[in-house]
Design a protein around this motif. Structure first.
Motif, PDB file in Angstrom:
ATOM      1  N   LEU A  55       1.154  -1.014  -0.146  1.00 21.68           N
ATOM      2  CA  LEU A  55       0.004  -0.233  -0.087  1.00 21.68           C
ATOM      3  C   LEU A  55       0.927   1.237  -0.155  1.00 21.68           C
ATOM      4  CD1 LEU A  55      -2.150  -1.472   2.903  1.00 21.68           C
ATOM      5  CD2 LEU A  55      -2.772  -1.434   0.256  1.00 21.68           C
ATOM      6  N   LEU A  56       0.616   2.101  -0.848  1.00 23.42           N
ATOM      7  CA  LEU A  56       1.434   3.335  -1.051  1.00 23.42           C
ATOM      8  C   LEU A  56       0.676   4.489  -0.687  1.00 23.42           C
ATOM      9  CD1 LEU A  56       2.677   2.656  -4.894  1.00 23.42           C
ATOM     10  CD2 LEU A  56       3.848   2.031  -2.619  1.00 23.42           C
ATOM     11  N   ALA A  57       1.315   5.490  -0.029  1.00 21.24           N
ATOM     12  CA  ALA A  57       0.328   6.668   0.597  1.00 21.24           C
ATOM     13  C   ALA A  57       1.140   7.544   1.078  1.00 21.24           C
ATOM     14  CB  ALA A  57      -0.705   6.156   1.326  1.00 21.24           C
ATOM     15  N   ALA A  58       0.453   8.622   1.602  1.00 26.54           N
ATOM     16  CA  ALA A  58       1.404   9.684   2.463  1.00 26.54           C
ATOM     17  C   ALA A  58       0.165  10.123   3.580  1.00 26.54           C
ATOM     18  CB  ALA A  58       1.749  10.850   1.472  1.00 26.54           C
ATOM     19  N   GLY A  59       0.816  10.776   4.606  1.00 26.35           N
ATOM     20  CA  GLY A  59       0.140  11.209   5.654  1.00 26.35           C
ATOM     21  C   GLY A  59      -0.957  10.383   6.001  1.00 26.35           C
ATOM     22  N   THR A  60      -2.493  10.756   6.278  1.00 27.20           N
ATOM     23  CA  THR A  60      -3.391  10.174   6.699  1.00 27.20           C
ATOM     24  C   THR A  60      -3.584   9.112   6.103  1.00 27.20           C
ATOM     25  OG1 THR A  60      -4.275  12.078   7.954  1.00 27.20           O
ATOM     26  CG2 THR A  60      -5.945  10.454   7.184  1.00 27.20           C
ATOM     27  N   SER A  61      -3.552   9.151   4.636  1.00 26.56           N
ATOM     28  CA  SER A  61      -3.788   7.829   3.906  1.00 26.56           C
ATOM     29  C   SER A  61      -2.784   6.821   3.975  1.00 26.56           C
ATOM     30  CB  SER A  61      -3.868   8.249   2.244  1.00 26.56           C
ATOM     31  OG  SER A  61      -4.674   9.070   1.915  1.00 26.56           O
ATOM     32  N   TYR A  62      -1.696   7.191   4.497  1.00 21.82           N
ATOM     33  CA  TYR A  62      -0.680   6.150   4.840  1.00 21.82           C
ATOM     34  C   TYR A  62      -1.015   5.393   6.029  1.00 21.82           C
ATOM     35  CZ  TYR A  62       3.799   4.417   6.843  1.00 21.82           C
ATOM     36  OH  TYR A  62       4.664   3.657   7.355  1.00 21.82           O
ATOM     37  N   HIS A  63      -1.544   6.142   6.882  1.00 19.84           N
ATOM     38  CA  HIS A  63      -2.132   5.630   8.227  1.00 19.84           C
ATOM     39  C   HIS A  63      -3.247   4.723   7.815  1.00 19.84           C
ATOM     40  CE1 HIS A  63      -0.151   9.102  10.204  1.00 19.84           C
ATOM     41  NE2 HIS A  63       0.694   8.178  10.263  1.00 19.84           N
ATOM     42  N   ALA A  64      -4.137   4.856   7.211  1.00 16.77           N
ATOM     43  CA  ALA A  64      -5.397   4.178   6.858  1.00 16.77           C
ATOM     44  C   ALA A  64      -4.706   2.965   6.223  1.00 16.77           C
ATOM     45  CB  ALA A  64      -6.247   4.745   5.685  1.00 16.77           C
ATOM     46  N   VAL A  81       2.165  -4.752   3.042  1.00 24.19           N
ATOM     47  CA  VAL A  81       2.926  -3.731   3.919  1.00 24.19           C
ATOM     48  C   VAL A  81       2.542  -2.493   3.566  1.00 24.19           C
ATOM     49  CG1 VAL A  81       5.114  -5.032   4.578  1.00 24.19           C
ATOM     50  CG2 VAL A  81       4.629  -3.927   2.109  1.00 24.19           C
ATOM     51  N   ALA A  82       2.463  -1.258   4.364  1.00 26.66           N
ATOM     52  CA  ALA A  82       2.321   0.025   3.767  1.00 26.66           C
ATOM     53  C   ALA A  82       3.595   0.660   3.942  1.00 26.66           C
ATOM     54  CB  ALA A  82       1.462   0.794   4.844  1.00 26.66           C
ATOM     55  N   GLU A  83       3.648   1.310   2.565  1.00 28.18           N
ATOM     56  CA  GLU A  83       5.026   2.213   2.475  1.00 28.18           C
ATOM     57  C   GLU A  83       4.835   3.519   2.252  1.00 28.18           C
ATOM     58  OE1 GLU A  83       8.282   0.838   1.549  1.00 28.18           O
ATOM     59  OE2 GLU A  83       7.962  -1.117   0.967  1.00 28.18           O
ATOM     60  N   LEU A  84       5.581   4.459   2.909  1.00 28.12           N
ATOM     61  CA  LEU A  84       5.447   5.795   2.301  1.00 28.12           C
ATOM     62  C   LEU A  84       5.977   6.112   0.931  1.00 28.12           C
ATOM     63  CD1 LEU A  84       7.236   7.348   5.418  1.00 28.12           C
ATOM     64  CD2 LEU A  84       4.902   7.692   4.764  1.00 28.12           C
ATOM     65  N   ALA A 104      -3.058   5.084  -2.277  1.00 24.41           N
ATOM     66  CA  ALA A 104      -4.335   5.651  -1.432  1.00 24.41           C
ATOM     67  C   ALA A 104      -4.175   6.871  -1.395  1.00 24.41           C
ATOM     68  CB  ALA A 104      -4.387   4.731  -0.004  1.00 24.41           C
ATOM     69  N   SER A 105      -5.052   7.603  -1.974  1.00 22.76           N
ATOM     70  CA  SER A 105      -5.067   9.015  -2.010  1.00 22.76           C
ATOM     71  C   SER A 105      -6.476   9.604  -1.800  1.00 22.76           C
ATOM     72  CB  SER A 105      -4.206   9.706  -2.887  1.00 22.76           C
ATOM     73  OG  SER A 105      -4.392  11.072  -3.381  1.00 22.76           O
ATOM     74  N   GLN A 106      -6.751  10.521  -1.096  1.00 26.64           N
ATOM     75  CA  GLN A 106      -8.052  11.153  -1.021  1.00 26.64           C
ATOM     76  C   GLN A 106      -8.077  11.955  -2.166  1.00 26.64           C
ATOM     77  OE1 GLN A 106     -10.777  14.054  -0.875  1.00 26.64           O
ATOM     78  NE2 GLN A 106      -8.834  14.768  -0.272  1.00 26.64           N
ATOM     79  N   SER A 107      -7.067  12.963  -2.461  1.00 24.47           N
ATOM     80  CA  SER A 107      -7.266  13.894  -3.644  1.00 24.47           C
ATOM     81  C   SER A 107      -7.070  13.169  -5.148  1.00 24.47           C
ATOM     82  CB  SER A 107      -6.372  15.044  -3.447  1.00 24.47           C
ATOM     83  OG  SER A 107      -4.767  14.507  -3.127  1.00 24.47           O
ATOM     84  N   GLY A 108      -6.358  12.289  -4.646  1.00 27.91           N
ATOM     85  CA  GLY A 108      -5.848  11.662  -6.041  1.00 27.91           C
ATOM     86  C   GLY A 108      -4.801  12.545  -6.894  1.00 27.91           C
ATOM     87  N   GLU A 109      -4.204  13.512  -6.051  1.00 32.00           N
ATOM     88  CA  GLU A 109      -3.373  14.135  -6.511  1.00 32.00           C
ATOM     89  C   GLU A 109      -1.922  14.428  -6.025  1.00 32.00           C
ATOM     90  OE1 GLU A 109      -4.002  15.398  -9.607  1.00 32.00           O
ATOM     91  OE2 GLU A 109      -6.031  15.116  -9.678  1.00 32.00           O
ATOM     92  N   THR A 110      -1.887  13.752  -4.885  1.00 32.88           N
ATOM     93  CA  THR A 110      -0.565  14.064  -4.215  1.00 32.88           C
ATOM     94  C   THR A 110       0.691  13.457  -4.968  1.00 32.88           C
ATOM     95  OG1 THR A 110      -1.691  13.533  -1.998  1.00 32.88           O
ATOM     96  CG2 THR A 110       0.642  13.179  -2.032  1.00 32.88           C
ATOM     97  N   ALA A 111       1.686  14.497  -5.124  1.00 30.95           N
ATOM     98  CA  ALA A 111       2.887  14.176  -6.064  1.00 30.95           C
ATOM     99  C   ALA A 111       3.670  12.962  -5.494  1.00 30.95           C
ATOM    100  CB  ALA A 111       3.638  15.228  -6.207  1.00 30.95           C
ATOM    101  N   ASP A 112       3.830  12.861  -4.168  1.00 28.78           N
ATOM    102  CA  ASP A 112       4.712  11.486  -3.816  1.00 28.78           C
ATOM    103  C   ASP A 112       4.013  10.287  -4.134  1.00 28.78           C
ATOM    104  OD1 ASP A 112       6.784  13.146  -2.515  1.00 28.78           O
ATOM    105  OD2 ASP A 112       5.336  13.432  -0.799  1.00 28.78           O
ATOM    106  N   THR A 113       2.810  10.288  -4.033  1.00 28.98           N
ATOM    107  CA  THR A 113       2.059   9.045  -4.227  1.00 28.98           C
ATOM    108  C   THR A 113       1.828   8.723  -5.649  1.00 28.98           C
ATOM    109  OG1 THR A 113       0.707   9.575  -2.324  1.00 28.98           O
ATOM    110  CG2 THR A 113      -0.189   7.750  -3.637  1.00 28.98           C
ATOM    111  N   LEU A 114       1.645   9.748  -6.426  1.00 30.76           N
ATOM    112  CA  LEU A 114       1.524   9.657  -7.970  1.00 30.76           C
ATOM    113  C   LEU A 114       3.003   9.249  -8.555  1.00 30.76           C
ATOM    114  CD1 LEU A 114       0.162  10.003 -10.453  1.00 30.76           C
ATOM    115  CD2 LEU A 114       0.931  12.541 -10.606  1.00 30.76           C
TER     116      LEU A 114
END
Ligand code: M6R
Length: 365
Positions: A55-64, A81-84, A104-114
């Protein structure tokens, strides 16, 4: 519109029962005790071949995503595993053939995740999106995915997206689990437990006065610990993120087991510890950690299950959530900690919906 609420954060916290219902709508199948997700673009055979979930994400989405790894391992019995996203991208990641990735991204625009998603795809990996904003870049570029249908999240602090992402991941865990080791009865129990969550959150939201009163008493503290174990350890991380983000109180999230490996040195009468103590297999261990903090004169706040006298007697302050299936506590424990952060921010006169230095969606690396 904030209709009846003072801030978007407060409104969005209160929208969670409805948001979770929307995330689950049409996705739970009682007849076969399984889940359905229309947009995965994966057949049963391909799903059966999945040997690892990342699971790839940042911030709150990473915690989810971190919470989801516990549910996935338990229900599907596949390593997860969840990865930053920001870290994975620059690690020259190993993309295995049988791994399935989620961005996982609420906005779907987070550069790190994209960018992490594109890096995995470039190496031939398959990435599914778990997004809220329809038509967002991650939703469009992923190889399939799930919308969480939370409705617009305006507050910079993410709240309803967290619980709705959990709901979506749990449906996926249910459907994968039922293809493998999970029996009909076990699947039916998960469905029942998931469907109970919105009502349980409504019970919490119907009585916010004790949370507000607690926040008023503690809002002048400068440091806070949030402590949980197991599937609720990431909830402690999320609670700490929420508090620092909106109230500017320094907060650390830790596994309750880890405090004796260093952080105990920071415990004083001025540094409260907020313990998450659901009724699950780790409850006794958490109570032991509470006592370790008390012995160092640290104020102890506990978020426990209704009727848990032992925890109430051990802590200096206690808040309650309804009894639930052990896997569902992340939903129920998150909500009072969101409200706690919100009320601390109010008490400190912070700009709740627009915290300093932050933007809703982080479109730069
Ligand atoms: O839109 P995303 O879910 O990709 O956003 C990820 C993070 O930037 C976001 O969750 C951030 O940590 C929030 N402000 C936390 O409340």
């Amino acid at each position: 519109e904030k209709t009846g609420f003072s801030h978007f954060m407060e409104k969005e916290i209160h929208e969670q029962p409805e948001a979770i219902r929307r995330a689950l709508r049409g996705r739970l199948d009682r007849e076969y005790a399984t889940g359905h997700l229309g947009g995965l673009n994966l057949g049963s055979r391909e799903l059966l071949e999945v040997g690892r979930i990342v699971l790839l994400a940042a911030g709150t989405s990473y915690h989810a995503g971190m919470v989801a790894t516990y549910a996935l391992e338990e229900l599907v019995r596949v390593p997860a595993v969840a990865e930053l996203a920001s870290e994975l991208r620059y690690r020259n990641p190993l993309v295995e053939r049988d791994a399935l990735y989620f961005a996982a991204s609420q906005s779907g625009e987070t550069a790190d995740t994209l960018y992490a998603m594109r890096e995995v795809q470039r190496k031939g990996g398959r990435v599914l999106g778990v997004c809220n904003v329809v038509g967002s870049t991650i939703a469009r570029e992923s190889d399939g995915g799930v919308y969480i249908h939370s409705g617009p999240e305006i507050s910079v602090a993410s709240t309803k997206a967290f619980t709705s992402q959990l709901a979506a991941f749990y449906v996926f865990a249910l459907l994968m689990g039922r293809m493998r080791h999970l029996s009909f009865d076990q699947g039916a129990r998960i469905i029942e437990a998931l469907e109970a969550v919105p009502k349980q959150i409504e019970t919490i939201l119907a009585n916010t006065a004790p949370i507000q009163a607690l926040a008023k008493r503690y809002a002048s503290c400068e440091h806070f610990f949030f402590l949980g174990r197991g599937i609720n350890y990431p909830v402690a991380l999320e609670a700490a993120l929420k508090l620092k983000e909106v109230s500017y109180i320094h907060a650390e999230g830790y596994s309750a087991a880890e405090i004796k490996h260093g952080p105990l040195a920071l415990i004083t009468e001025e540094t409260p510890s907020f313990f998450l103590v659901p009724r699950d297999g780790l409850r006794e261990k958490v109570i032991t950690s509470m006592k370790e903090v008390k012995a160092r004169r640290g104020p102890v706040i506990a978020l426990a299950v209704e009727g848990d006298r032992e925890v109430a007697d051990t802590a200096d302050e206690v808040l309650f959530v309804p009894e639930a299936h052990p896997l569902m506590y992340p939903f129920l424990l998150a909500v009072p900690t969101q409200l706690f952060a919100y009320y601390c921010a109010l008490a400190r006169g912070c700009n709740v919906d627009q915290p300093r230095n932050l933007a809703k969606s982080v479109t730069v690396e």
